[in-house]
Structure formats: structure tokens, C-alpha cells
Scaffold this motif. Sequence first.
Motif, PDB file in Angstrom:
ATOM      1  N   ILE A 435      52.154  22.514  55.206  1.00  9.56           N
ATOM      2  CA  ILE A 435      51.043  22.568  56.165  1.00  9.56           C
ATOM      3  C   ILE A 435      50.105  21.377  55.968  1.00  9.56           C
ATOM      4  CG2 ILE A 435      48.976  23.885  56.813  1.00  9.56           C
ATOM      5  CD1 ILE A 435      50.595  26.426  56.348  1.00  9.56           C
ATOM      6  N   ASP A 436      49.863  20.988  54.714  1.00 10.91           N
ATOM      7  CA  ASP A 436      48.996  19.829  54.447  1.00 10.91           C
ATOM      8  C   ASP A 436      49.597  18.543  55.028  1.00 10.91           C
ATOM      9  OD1 ASP A 436      47.206  21.428  53.132  1.00 10.91           O
ATOM     10  OD2 ASP A 436      47.857  20.878  51.117  1.00 10.91           O
ATOM     11  N   ILE A 437      50.910  18.350  54.834  1.00 14.32           N
ATOM     12  CA  ILE A 437      51.568  17.162  55.385  1.00 14.32           C
ATOM     13  C   ILE A 437      51.500  17.177  56.905  1.00 14.32           C
ATOM     14  CG2 ILE A 437      53.814  16.033  55.691  1.00 14.32           C
ATOM     15  CD1 ILE A 437      54.506  16.863  52.841  1.00 14.32           C
ATOM     16  N   GLU A 440      48.020  16.409  58.080  1.00 12.37           N
ATOM     17  CA  GLU A 440      47.697  14.994  57.919  1.00 12.37           C
ATOM     18  C   GLU A 440      48.359  14.145  59.002  1.00 12.37           C
ATOM     19  OE1 GLU A 440      48.373  11.274  54.806  1.00 12.37           O
ATOM     20  OE2 GLU A 440      48.616  13.334  54.073  1.00 12.37           O
ATOM     21  N   LEU A 441      49.619  14.431  59.313  1.00  9.71           N
ATOM     22  CA  LEU A 441      50.306  13.668  60.351  1.00  9.71           C
ATOM     23  C   LEU A 441      49.619  13.838  61.706  1.00  9.71           C
ATOM     24  CD1 LEU A 441      54.021  14.392  59.397  1.00  9.71           C
ATOM     25  CD2 LEU A 441      52.925  12.148  59.402  1.00  9.71           C
ATOM     26  N   VAL A 442      49.258  15.068  62.025  1.00  6.22           N
ATOM     27  CA  VAL A 442      48.564  15.331  63.288  1.00  6.22           C
ATOM     28  C   VAL A 442      47.233  14.592  63.327  1.00  6.22           C
ATOM     29  CG1 VAL A 442      47.414  17.130  64.648  1.00  6.22           C
ATOM     30  CG2 VAL A 442      49.698  17.538  63.712  1.00  6.22           C
ATOM     31  N   LEU A 505      55.527  17.588  47.825  1.00  5.80           N
ATOM     32  CA  LEU A 505      56.288  18.690  48.408  1.00  5.80           C
ATOM     33  C   LEU A 505      57.653  18.824  47.760  1.00  5.80           C
ATOM     34  CD1 LEU A 505      57.029  20.837  50.542  1.00  5.80           C
ATOM     35  CD2 LEU A 505      57.632  18.954  52.089  1.00  5.80           C
ATOM     36  N   CYS A 506      58.388  17.718  47.658  1.00  4.43           N
ATOM     37  CA  CYS A 506      59.750  17.787  47.126  1.00  4.43           C
ATOM     38  C   CYS A 506      59.763  18.198  45.654  1.00  4.43           C
ATOM     39  CB  CYS A 506      60.456  16.449  47.313  1.00  4.43           C
ATOM     40  SG  CYS A 506      60.857  16.099  49.036  1.00  4.43           S
TER      41      CYS A 506
END
Length: 777
Positions: A435-437, A440-442, A505-506
Motif C-alpha cells: 500500500i505504501d508503494i 507513493e506511485l499515485v 517489500l521484497c
Amino acid sequence: MTAVTRSQIKKSFFKERLKSKFSEDMKLFITNLVFQLLSLPILAGVYLWLQYLDSIDAVGSRDDCLPFVFIAVIAFILSVLMGLVIPMMNFRYLYSKSLVDMNYSLPLNNRQRFFADYFSGLTAYIAPFLIGGIIALAELLIGSCFIEIGSMLEYLPEIIKIAFIAFVGMIMLYTMSVLAISFAGSVFEALFSIVALNIMIPLFIFITWSNIVEAAHFGLCTESVVQNYTFFTTSPIGVFGFIIPYIDIIPQSPSDVLRQTMYGEKIRSIADNMYFNFMVRTLAVIVIILFITYLLYKHRKAEDVSKPYVYNAFYYIIMSAVIYSIVTLMKMTSLDSGLIAALIISGIIWFTMEVIRRRGFKRFWTALLSFAAASAVVIGVIKVIDSTRGLGRAQYVPSASSVTDIEIEIMNNYSSIFNNDRIRYCDPKVISDVIDINTELVDRYFNSDKYEYELSDYNHRYPHLNNKDKNYLLDAKQVKITYHTKGGSAILRQYWMPSEMLSDLCCDIYTSSEFAEQETKEMLYNGLRSSKDPGHFYTQSRFIKNADSYATSVTDKLGVTSEVLLTVEEGKELTEALCKDYTEMTSDDFRSAEYYCTLGNMIVNSSCDNTIAFLKMHNIAYRKTAVELFESLDKYSTNLTITPAPEYVFPLGFFTESNYESNYSYDYPDDKRINTEKYVKMDSVFSVDPYRDRSYVDYGRKRHFEFTDPEAVEKLLDAATPVVTGEKVLAEIQAGSLTLYITERTGNDLLVESAKDSMKLVDNATGEEYDPDIFYQ
């Protein structure tokens, strides 16, 4: 003498009408019953026959059964299509002058007549399906007493659920057809309405979502429309389409069968979550359609028969939807003349239908006005979707509280970073990272002014203008995210992003319990072998029963693989040790650990204490020394290239202009092309896959390597790693098709220079030396 009440008289009239209509439908009922007896019972018989052949180890092809399967499938399709024929016959008085007066003059009110006709036809349509299903089920149950069909019986609940989906889909098809007939007053219009309504509803939903995806320019997936209740529950095509993802629950591979039979693990599908809500919503939609149909039927008059359409609004809605679909499809071609072509095609269809509907050219000027109005509305709707960037859907990111679990697929060029795409992560940390990624992209896209980027001088269009002292490497990952919500539906997003955004994330995924358990189980399932059926993957029950060994492989950082053969119990012990190591490992442990080898598809590093102990106990070589790595290099066939100071770049346009789900290309039409003149410098990269699909120089058999200082190359290979978790890279080493990294750690820069200075590329025939410092892109 007992007095007969008016309500009893009405009930008796209703019953008589129901009986008489069903008697009229008897030929259709028998035809439909024949179709059903040729479908499900035949399929059950074919399955039992195949299981019998397997049980006796019969050799030879099973293709002799294919004609029977083909007959069964065709018969079932014909039976389903009876849902179009039976309503046409049962309600034919709605478009026949010779029948309407007789039917309307009977001592029945509209409600009795409608529901008697509706349920008599529905019985003729549905009853054969139930009969065929019961016979097929009886075949399987009786056959199971003589033939081993254990896996099928285990999946019987899922098969019954699929049967219920088909059952509900048939009811919706029948009900939707009755609704379409209620609008029309003649045979042609009734047929057209049935076909148009059943096709246009799912097409309209799909086309609208495609419009939103195209307009958003950012992260939305076209396929997400078929993982949503709106598509699945509003049309027969949608309902039957729900069967497709639900079939994912049935085992499709050896590992799927093993999960069920040996470990009792259920394969999960999106349909698994959606089933209950799907059934409730679909039945609710059917009830609503039935109620609307009754209201339309109730207000029809006998004199409306022979009119093309009793309710003209329905006709104009359907035709406007046709224009909308054509305009949208032509818009997707991105042709400059697309809109004009779409309006011409739409006009031809519109005016042809108007001539048919009007039975001539009477007052045809009104057809021109209606077409102009419909076209204006359609173009207006599309413009609204475009101007609002897909109605704002690209900005929506679900909250952690609304998400039960997620699936994530990270593509490394043409392969997935994660081996098991079925894993669904419930770990709050993983969900939060995703959700954080996404957030951030949005934010980078919709609030691009907040962000500053260090731009590279890389020139994609004119590579000859690039700085010759730099090595530019494109670093872009395609990431597909599926959020499973508490409501049972799924939300899909797909983005291109630099790998460094995925580091946290990974690392959290690799150290999550879901990843450890699923990947090690997959590793065990795929490694089971049988001396009786070597390499046999088709008769699953025999393969599982006969498994008597376990095989896996150990691969070093240069891609050299050696096979490991163990007993089944040792295989379980090994995978359990690896699972325990990954479960106990933290994200920081995974980042800082030293890479040792790849076991199957799993990375073994210095934090895998239990796995290493097992490998040592069984004398399995899991870590090559620097000398062994150097000796495994073939000077004549291994293409060794060192790329110092790589500058990883990412197209700025993916952050600020558009980020489509399809593979990025620099040949997009103008409305989709990203700006390839600007590239962002990336400080670090993330990679766990040595096969990076880099191009490399192939020296063939004409040249070979020589090393003036082998120890320098040994040290470089010892420091190189295929796993980099968000660190700055000093150099990339290309060994054949593999990519290794030298990260920014103390002393590594000197190792790179020493190794480069010790390498010589020599012509096999002449002995001429060449510069081995060859850069590649």
C-alpha cells in the motif's frame, strides 16, 4: 355444498395455465432433456472410463474419448441456448396478433398469466439440467465403488458449486430473454432484443472499464473488470464467466494434486472469496430483472402487438450502447480518423435498424436527429471519462483495514521473481509495504511538482551521443498487485517502477511465513520422484503413491548445477529446515547475509543455519570457494564481461506521464507514448535473479580469455553476488547469460580494477590481444 372462493378459482386457473403451458412445452422439454443426457452423464462416463484405464495401467492413447467429450460439450451448449428458444415459444403471443387476443381473454389476471408462463418455461429449461446432473453424480458415486476416483470425490463440493453457478446462469439467461421479449412486439425485434441485451450488458461494462483504463493513464488493469461483481452478476455471460476463475480451485498440475492429497492444502482462487456474495448478488439481480419484466408485461396492451417496439426507450438505449462500443473500440486504435470511421460505421448500423424498425422511410428525419443525439451523448460520456482521468479510479488505493490479503507478481524482464504466483500474503507488514508503494506511485503521478529527480544524460533515441565513459542500464520492473478485499472482490493494479522501490517489500516477502511455507512446499512437491514412473506427470494418483525419492539441485553463482538425490523423508527434512530458516530470518538478516547457493529455486545464504547443517550432514557441496569458481570458468566458451560504474536509469515518464499495464514500448501512439528523453538516475537496485536478460558479447570459438593474475579474478568472483537488496552497484559481471554484482563495500572498487587489469582477450589463431573491457547495454 362447499362454496368455492374467488381466490380458489384464481389458484385453479393459475394451475391450469401452468399445466397447459408446460404441456405445450413438452417437445422443448424432451429436446432439452436429450441434450442434457448427452452432456453431463457422458462426461461422467468418460471420466470413469479414463480412471479405469489408469487403474489397470493400460497403455496407449486416450484420444479415443475426445469425440465423446466433443459431443457432450456441444450438447451442453445447445441445452444452454434453449434458454433463448423456450421464452420465444412460451411468450410468442406477445408478438403474434393471432394469439394475443386469445391469451388475454382467458380468466387470468396479468400476474397469473405472466408467472404461469414464466415458471412453466423455466421448468422446461432447468429440469433437464437437474436430471442430467443427478444422473452424472449417481454415475460417479456408483463408479467410485469399483474404480478409484479419490481426487474427484475430494473435489465434489467444488464441482457442485460450479454446477450451481451454471444453474444460476441458466436462470439468468432465461429471465433476461423474457425481459427482452417484453420490450418487443414483433418476431425480428424480439430475436434482436434477446441477442442484443445478453451481449451488450457485459460488453458495455467491459468497454466502459477499458475507457477508464485508457483515460487514467496510470496503473489500472483491463483484466480487473472480470474480477468484479459488476461484471459477473449482471448478465448470463458474466455468470458463466465466473466458472473460469473458479476452475482454478480444481488441481491443474502435479504439485496441485500433491497439495491436496498429501497435505490437505486447498488451492485458493479469487472465486473462492467471491462465491457466497456472488450467489447472493446474482440471485438478487435475477429477482430485480424478473420484477422489472413483470411491470413491463403488466402495462403492455393487446394492441401493442405488431409494433416493432412497445417501449422505444429500450431500443434507443441498446443502439446507443452499440455506438458507444464502436466509438470506444475505434478510439483504442489511436487512429486520427478513428472517430469519423466509428461514426460512419455506427451510422450505417443505426439507419439500417431504423429502416427495419420503421418498416420504411417514414419520418426518417427523426432518425437523423436521434442518431445525432445518441452520438453526442456517447462522445460526451467518453469526454467526461477522459477529462476526469478515468473518473478518478487511478487515485484510489485501498486502505489496509479493507484488505484481507494480497497477491503480488514482480516481473524481471520475462520471468517472475517469485516462483509461486498463487501465494496470498496476509502479513500486515507485507500489505502495508504494498500500500505504501502504491500510494507513493499515485502521489508521484498526481502531485509530480512535489518531487525532484536527478536526471541522467542517457539518450535512448541517439545512443551514439551518450557519454562513452558511462554504462547505462535500464532498470524497470513490471509489478502486478491484486488486493483481495473483505467484501470478496479483487482490486488490480499494475505499474512499471524502478527496482529500488521494491527493496523493503521484497525483503519482507522473502522473510514472511507465507512465502517460506508455500515455496518450500512447492519445492518438495516438484522434487518427488518415482523409480516406477520416472518423469511421469499425467496419472497423478499413481505418481503420488509411487514416490520413493526426492531430487533437487544446487546451483552456484556462476550457474553451474549439480543434482542432489535424497529419500522422500530426507526431502521433507531439507525443505522443513529451509522453511524454518526463512521463517526465523528477519529482513535485515536477508539483506546482510552472504549468498551461498540456490537450492532448487530458493536462495541459501549465511543465515540459513538449519539448511546448511543438513547439507553438511549429507556431504552436499553448497558453497564453492573462489578457486573452484575460477576453475569452473571455461576460457573458450564463457563470455566474461565486467561493466564498471553502471548507471541505472528509469524513464521519468512512468512517474509523471503514463504507466500502462502492457509492456512498455517506445513506439506507443502519441496519446500513450511516454517521454523517453528524460531518465532518472537510480541510486541502488534490487535483484535476486541472476538471469537479467542482458545482451552479451559472444566470442564464439575465435577468441578466448587469458588471466595474468588469476587470484585477482578469484577474489572478484568471491565478492560477486547474484543477490543485491537495495545497494549501490560498483560493477556488473556478465558470465554468459548470468549477471553478478559487485556492491559498494570497502575494497570492492580495487577488486574490480585488479580483475580488469588481469584479463586479456586473445585470438585463437593469431594470438592477437583485444581489449576485454567491452560494454554492453
